[in-house]
Scaffold this active site. Structure first.
Site, short mmCIF file in Angstrom:
data_model
loop_
_atom_site.label_atom_id
_atom_site.label_comp_id
_atom_site.label_asym_id
_atom_site.label_seq_id
_atom_site.Cartn_x
_atom_site.Cartn_y
_atom_site.Cartn_z
N LYS A 173 8.86 -19.49 18.67
CA LYS A 173 8.24 -18.33 18.05
C LYS A 173 7.41 -18.83 16.88
O LYS A 173 7.71 -19.86 16.28
CB LYS A 173 9.26 -17.31 17.57
CG LYS A 173 10.08 -17.70 16.42
CD LYS A 173 9.69 -17.26 15.03
CE LYS A 173 8.56 -16.32 14.88
NZ LYS A 173 8.15 -16.27 13.44
N THR A 184 5.39 -24.22 13.32
CA THR A 184 6.20 -23.62 14.34
C THR A 184 6.90 -22.34 13.94
O THR A 184 6.76 -21.33 14.56
CB THR A 184 7.36 -24.56 14.70
OG1 THR A 184 8.30 -24.50 13.67
CG2 THR A 184 6.89 -25.96 14.86
N ASN A 383 -1.48 -9.85 7.38
CA ASN A 383 -0.67 -10.51 6.36
C ASN A 383 -0.66 -9.78 5.03
O ASN A 383 0.13 -10.10 4.15
CB ASN A 383 -1.11 -11.95 6.19
CG ASN A 383 -0.61 -12.78 7.36
OD1 ASN A 383 0.58 -12.90 7.57
ND2 ASN A 383 -1.53 -13.29 8.16
N THR A 388 5.58 -4.72 3.80
CA THR A 388 5.53 -3.32 3.33
C THR A 388 5.49 -2.36 4.50
O THR A 388 5.54 -2.76 5.65
CB THR A 388 4.32 -3.11 2.41
OG1 THR A 388 3.17 -3.62 3.05
CG2 THR A 388 4.55 -3.81 1.11
#
Lengths: 388, 388
Positions: A173, A184, A383, A388
Site C-alpha cells: 500500500k 512504500t 493532501n 480533516t
C-alpha cells in the site's frame, strides 16, 4: 492471490471500524511453516512509528510467524502509550492464533500501521478486528488482506512471481509520503522457498535498493515504511541466493511501479535516468534533485518540457559534471546539448502519462533511474484535506 | 523612491517588447558618484546564467557604475552565445551612458536577467530598450525600475531605510524559485554612505545570510539570483561597518518579507522557528526540511495543523535532537510534546495568512527562523503554465 500465492500462507482482511468509511482496515498474514525465516527493511525516519519500533525487535530474531497490519491510523508519534498499543496488538494476535492451534508468542508477530500520524488507535476496535481476521484466515485470503491495507490507494497492489517449483507473492500500500529511502508505506512479501534468514535479508536489501528505494513520488519520508518478507520453505525447493534476490527484486519492482501509477493525484509517471555519471550515488543524487523540484514537476503536469528546470535542479547537487557538457533528452528529444539550447522544445510530446527524462552527465560510466510523479492540482487537493 | 532614494542615483524602467504583454521589461540603475564601491552575492547554482557569469567579473573589481536588468528572459543555459549577448548588453549600456557624459566601460556595468531559462534574448529589442532607459534616467526613477523587473510578481518590491544623514534604498523581484541560497532572483540595493568595497561586501553577506537566504518559498534554486549593492558616498557620511550591516540587513529583510508575501499562488506566510538547537546550522537544516515538505505545505494550505508532518520532516535530518524530547507549537498551541501527542489540534486556528511553527529541539541554545509559503492549487496552476 497476492501474499497467499506461495504454499503455506493464509491471510485475511476485515473491517474493524478504524476507517470511518467502513472499508476493510485490518489485515493478517500467517506463515504456517514449516520454516519461519523473516527479513525486513524499515524507514530511516528518526521518528519511527510504534509498529516500526516493535517490528524491528521481532525481525532481530530473524523469524516471524505472522504480520498484523492496519490502516486508519499510523500509531506514529504516540509515545510510550502508542508502543504499548502495538505490543498489545501483537500479544492479542498471538493469543488468537494460539487458540487456533499455532504455537507462538507476541515476539513472533510483526505489526505495521498506516494512516494519520499523532493519533492513538482505538484499541477495542483494533483487537476485535484482529480476532475477526484470525477467524477469517484463508489460503486464498491474500487479496482481502491487500484491500484492507489501502489508505488513499485507489486500487490494491499485489504481485505473484512464479519460479521453478517455488513462488514469491506480495502486497503493498502507498500513495503518498513516497520517498526517499522506502517509497512504500507497507509491503509484505511471502515465499515458499527454503531460505535462511541471513540470505533472505541480503536478498531483500538488494531488491529494495533498486526498486522501492528509487521511487521518489513526493520526497516525503514516512514514519511507518516497512518491507517485510516471510519464507516458510513449504515448496521444499532451495534456490540460490541470486535466484532469491532476483525473484524478490521482480516482486518489489512490480509493486513499486504499481505504487507509482497510483500516487496521489498524479497524472504522469516520470522516469529520470541519469547516464554516464561518475558513480551510482551521483546518478541517484542528480535524479532525486529533479524528482523533488516542484517547478519541474508542475511544468510536467502542464505538459511543458521546461528543461531549464532540469538543469536548475541538478545544478544544486554536488554530482561530478561539467555544466557545459550536460545533455538533457525529454521523451526522445534532446532539448539541451552541452548545457545550452538543443533541439526545439516544441518537438516534445508530453500528452501521454509516461515521461522519460534522460540526463547525460558525461562524467563516467554509471547510471541509475529515479521514478517520480508530477505535482498536480489533485495532489494539493488530496493532501490539503487528509486529516480533516 | 526605491533604488533612487539615496542621493546620487538615477534609474529608469521602460518597455522594450521582451514581454509579450507589453509591460516594462528593461531597467537601468546608474550611480553618479562620487564613489563607485560595489558588492554582490550570486546564486550557488552550478548553471549560473550568463549575466551572473558576467557580473561576477564586474564585481571582482569591487566597483560598478551601473546595473542593467531585464525581465522577459533569463539568458540562462544559453551557452557562449548567451554570454556574448550579456557582454554586448553591458557594452551597449556603457556606450549610451558615455554619450551622456559618464566615463565608463563595459566592465563597470553589471547585468541581471530574469525569465524563462534556455531561450536566447531578442538582442535588438533589448539594446533598443537600454538606449531608451538611458535616455529616461531620472533621480526619481527607482519605482519605474522596480516595475520593469517584475515577472510573475503582482506588485513591485521596494525599500527605503533612512539613517543619520545617509540612506539605503532598494528594489527586488521574485515570486518563484525562491530558495535556497538566495531567495530572491534579483535585488539591487543602493546607498549614499561612504563605504569601501571590502566593508560593503562583508556587510552584504551578513545581511543576506539572515534575510533572503532564510526565505525558502519553494525549495528551488534559481540560475539567476543576484543581490548587488552600489555605494557612492554622496552623503559624505561614513557609518561604521556595523551600521552599514544593520541598514543593509533592514533593507534586505524588508524586501525578503515582500517576496514571501507575494510568492506565486501562496495563501500563507509561514515562519518556522527552530529553538534550542545545538547549532544555527542544525536549526536551519530542520527548518528547511519543514519548508520543503510538500505534505506539510499542502496541509497548511488546507488549514490542517498536521503536526505529524513536521516531525516526519525533521526526522529526515541529521540535526542533533532526541525524538522523545521534541515539542511542536503551531500558532501558539503546543500540539506535540516530547515527540508525542500534546494539546488538541482542534485548538489551532489556521484561517489567517500568518502561521508560526515553533520546533523546540531541547538540544542546545541556538535558534533560527526559515520563512516559507504553503503549497497551493494556484502555485501548481501558475507553474504548470509558465513557459507555455
Amino acid at each position: 492471490m497476492s501474499a497467499t500465492a506461495p504454499q503455506g500462507f493464509r491471510a485475511a482482511g476485515v473491517a474493524a471500524g478504524l476507517k470511518s468509511s467502513g472499508a476493510p482496515d485490518v489485515a493478517l498474514v500467517v506463515n504456517d511453516g514449516p520454516h519461519d525465516a523473516a527479513a525486513a527493511v524499515f524507514t530511516t525516519n528518526r521518528f519511527p512509528a510504534a509498529p516500526v519500533q516493535w517490528s524491528r525487535q521481532v525481525l532481530a530474531t530473524g523469524r516471524a510467524r505472522a504480520v498484523v497490519l492496519n490502516s486508519g491510523g499510523a500509531n506514529a508519534c504516540t509515545g510510550p502509550e502508542g508502543f504499548g498499543d502495538t505490543h498489545a496488538t501483537a500479544e492479542h494476535a498471538a493469543a488468537e492464533l494460539g487458540r487456533a492451534g499455532l504455537e507462538l508468542g507476541a515476539i513472533d508477530v510483526a505489526v505495521a500501521s498506516t494512516g494519520l500520524i499523532g493519533v492513538r488507535l482505538p484499541m477495542e476496535k483494533l483487537t476485535a478486528g484482529v480476532t475477526a481476521a484470525a477467524a477469517a484466515l484463508r489460503a486464498d485470503g491474500g487479496d482481502d488482506a491487500a484491500r484492507a491495507i489501502m489508505t488513499t490507494d485507489s486500487v490494491p497492489k499485489t504481485t505473484v512471481q512464479h519460479r521453478d517449483g517455488w513462488t514469491v507473492g506480495g502486497m503493498a500500500k502507498g500513495a503518498g509520503m513516497l520517498a526517499p529511502s522506502l517509497a512504500t508505506m507497507l509491503v509484505v512479501l511471502t515465499t515458499d522457498a527454503v531460505v535462511d534468514a541471513g540470505t533472505l535479508q541480503a536478498a531483500l536489501e538488494q531488491a529494495t535498493a533498486v526498486s522501492v528505494e528509487r521511487v521518489d513520488s513526493d520526497g516525503c519520508l514516512s514514519t511507518n515504511d516497512t518491507v517485510i518478507v516471510l519464507a516458510n520453505g513449504a515448496s521444499g525447493v532451495t534456490p540460490s541466493a541470486e535466484e532469491v534476490a532476483e525473484a524478490l527484486t521482480a516482486a518489489a519492482t512490480d509493486l513499486a511501479m504499481q505504487l507509482l501509477a497510483d500516487a496521489e493525484g498524479s497524472t504522469k509517471d516520470i522516469a529520470i535516468t541519469v547516464r554516464n555519471a561518475a558513480s551510482v550515488a551521483d546518478a541517484l543524487t542528480a535524479g532525486r534533485a529533479c524528482a523533488r523540484n516542484n517547478l519541474l514537476k508542475t511544468a510536467l503536469f502542464g505538459n511543458d518540457p521546461n528543461w531549464g528546470r532540469v538543469l536548475a535542479a541538478i545544478g544544486t547537487t554536488d554530482a561530478a559534471f561539467e555544466p557545459d557538457r550536460v545533455d538533457v533528452t525529454i521523451n526522445g528529444v534532446t532539448v539541451c546539448r552541452g548545457g545550452a539550447i538543443g533541439d526545439p522544445r516544441e518537438g516534445v510530446d508530453l500528452t501521454g502519462r509516461a515521461i522519460t527524462i534522460d540526463v547525460d552527465l558525461r562524467a563516467g560510466d554509471e547510471q541509475a533511474t529515479i521514478w517520480t510523479n508530477d505535482l498536480s492540482i489533485a495532489y494539493v487537493h488530496e493532501n490539503s484535506a487528509y486529516s480533516t
